[in-house]
Design an enzyme around this catalytic site. Structure first.
Site, PDB file in Angstrom:
ATOM      1  N   LYS A 190       5.743   4.857  -1.002  1.00 47.68           N
ATOM      2  CA  LYS A 190       5.098   4.522  -1.925  1.00 47.68           C
ATOM      3  C   LYS A 190       5.921   4.190  -3.362  1.00 47.68           C
ATOM      4  CE  LYS A 190       0.852   5.184  -4.809  1.00 47.68           C
ATOM      5  NZ  LYS A 190      -0.166   6.110  -5.197  1.00 47.68           N
ATOM      6  N   SER A 209      -6.660   7.999  -5.099  1.00 55.23           N
ATOM      7  CA  SER A 209      -5.532   6.928  -4.746  1.00 55.23           C
ATOM      8  C   SER A 209      -5.262   7.246  -3.102  1.00 55.23           C
ATOM      9  CB  SER A 209      -4.572   6.950  -5.659  1.00 55.23           C
ATOM     10  OG  SER A 209      -4.858   6.364  -6.768  1.00 55.23           O
ATOM     11  N   SER A 249      -4.463   3.789  -5.522  1.00 55.27           N
ATOM     12  CA  SER A 249      -3.168   3.109  -5.999  1.00 55.27           C
ATOM     13  C   SER A 249      -2.268   3.124  -4.656  1.00 55.27           C
ATOM     14  CB  SER A 249      -2.348   3.786  -7.093  1.00 55.27           C
ATOM     15  OG  SER A 249      -2.154   5.134  -6.653  1.00 55.27           O
TER      16      SER A 249
END
Length: 469
Positions: free
Chosen positions: A76, A175, A151
């Site tokens: 990520k 997220s 996210s």
């Protein structure tokens, strides 16, 4: 057999037995990425193929280092990765190349992972729609006109499209859960402290954010969690990990699940979501568990008050320079600036009341867990929405008063750091995916994963490949 389609657990077994080489696996994934990723933009900062194949060859020649040995992974883009561009979705870091790995990246590398690139995220991870001015927007594999969530949207989309075998994510406000629901995969928010944070800045106050694993099965999540979890001596409040992958085969007959629905109408939810989620929970009933509707234990507005005070205050003081430096301010998105500006108005009285509210919620939740093995809520209040939106302005006819109010249904878990698995619930009449949050008391990570494993064996929703494949 399609190398990219097998589970990460099966992939690891075949690589350990030398049935498949790291080179063959890398070639398969790079071919899939070249074909599918341009239409999704899930993986960003992709490294040169020649370099990746050379690392795969080296992995084939070297002793096996762990469960991830030779596997291609994309990290990520809010996690620093040594020698690999890390932008945080911000123009301020468009060309930033870290000199060291963050802790979870280091743990992945230590067990043999090969980092092929990053997964896309919103700017600073703020919001549940993965778009930013550096890398663009990530699209949903089940409908590329729709968001993959955030996210950890790039991670969820990459998993659904079989571009990576497992993925890391992080979760403050859903997220790991919202994008998993939007992309028909699993996302696991562990008990707070189980996956430690880096020893940078505050390591005591912020107990609402954690890293965690995402995958196409709870078994893969369990294996990956064993790598990410465990105390780090430089940070406080850590928790010992368990052998999660060996604790999955548990009979759930007689287990009790409390269904919270829309929190007695407090959370607006788009049509079809509650029905789909409650139908998914009936699978547990088929397996011998009991699912019972329960009343909301605390007013939702109190939880929201506590949440917004704590979240904005943490953001304000961690990112204050983005507001005060004119050049940085000009390159920062409005939602982040709003978080900082709002947080700077919080008083010590506000913070104390916020902490008192979540303390009452923790106690109320503990009493519920005396009666139930797990509680359940929808993973999202909306279906995946068009990619050209910034965020939904209304939900089921109710106006949203902030950029993140439409994600409110995830905060009961985040506010008190409970372990939570977002399980795929199937597809609505619109052919879009949705998920259910299944969560338990502090430290019940193994139990929640075992319940998810039983559900997965009965459903295996992620095996329904998206149209992009």
């Amino acid at each position: 057999m399609d190398i990219c389609a097998v589970s990460a657990a099966e992939l690891s077994r075949r690589m350990a037995s030398a049935t498949w080489t790291a080179r063959a696996v890398m070639e398969a994934y790079l071919d899939r990425i070249a074909t599918v990723n341009p239409g999704l933009n899930a993986i960003i900062s992709l490294r040169p193929a020649a370099d990746l194949l050379a690392e795969a060859d080296a992995a084939d020649r070297s002793p096996r280092r762990g469960w991830l040995h030779g596997m291609p992974l994309a990290v990520k883009d809010v996690v620093a990765t040594k020698g690999l561009r890390t932008t945080y979705g911000s123009p301020l870091h468009a060309d930033f190349v870290p000199e060291a790995d963050d802790l979870i990246a280091a743990r992945m590398r230590a067990t043999g992972a090969i980092f092929i690139g990053k997964t896309n995220t919103p700017e600073w991870g703020h919001g549940s729609h993965s778009y930013n001015p550096v890398q663009g927007v990530t699209r949903n594999p089940y409908d590329p006109t729709r968001t993959a969530g955030g996210s950890s949207g790039g991670a969820a989309a990459a998993l659904a499209a079989r571009l990576v075998p497992v993925a890391d994510g992080s979760d403050t406000m859903g997220s790991l859960r919202n994008p998993a629901a939007f992309c028909n995969v699993y996302g696991f928010r562990p008990t707070w402290g189980l996956v430690p944070q880096d020893a940078v800045g505050d390591t005591f106050i912020n107990t609402i954010t954690t890293d965690g694993p995402m995958a196409r099965s709870p078994e893969d999540i369990a294996h990956f969690l064993e790598i990410l979890a465990g105390p780090y001596p430089e940070t406080p409040l850590g928790r010992a990990a368990e052998a999660y992958s060996s604790l999955l085969d548990t009979d759930i007959k007689g287990k009790r699940i409390g269904w919270l629905g829309d929190w007695d109408g407090a959370y607006p939810v788009e049509d079809g979501i509650q029905y789909l989620c409650r139908t998914a929970l009936s699978v547990f009933e088929d397996l011998g568990a009991r699912v019972e509707p329960i009343q909301a234990p605390l007013p939702a507005e109190e939880l929201w008050e506590s949440w917004t005070v704590l979240r904005s205050a943490i953001n304000a003081h961690a990112k204050r320079d983005l507001l005060e430096d004119p050049e940085k301010r000009a390159l920062t998105k409005p939602e982040t600036l709003w978080e900082i500006e709002t947080g700077l108005t919080r008083t010590t009285a506000d913070l104390f009341r916020a902490s008192e509210i979540r303390s009452r919620w923790y106690a109320a939740a503990a009493r519920l867990f005396d009666r139930f093995d797990a509680l359940a809520l929808p993973s999202a209040q909306v279906w995946p929405f068009p990619t050209d939106w910034t965020w939904p302005r209304d939900v089921a006819g109710r106006q949203m008063d902030s950029y993140h109010r439409w994600m409110e249904i995830v905060i009961p878990v985040s506010l008190i750091g409970l372990p939570c698995l977002s399980i795929p619930a199937g597809f609505g009449a619109n052919s879009l995916p949705m998920g259910v949050q299944l969560f338990g008391p502090t430290g019940s990570d193994a139990r929640i994963l075992a319940m998810g494993h039983a559900y997965h064996r009965a459903t295996d929703w992620p095996s329904q490949r998206p149209p992009v494949l």
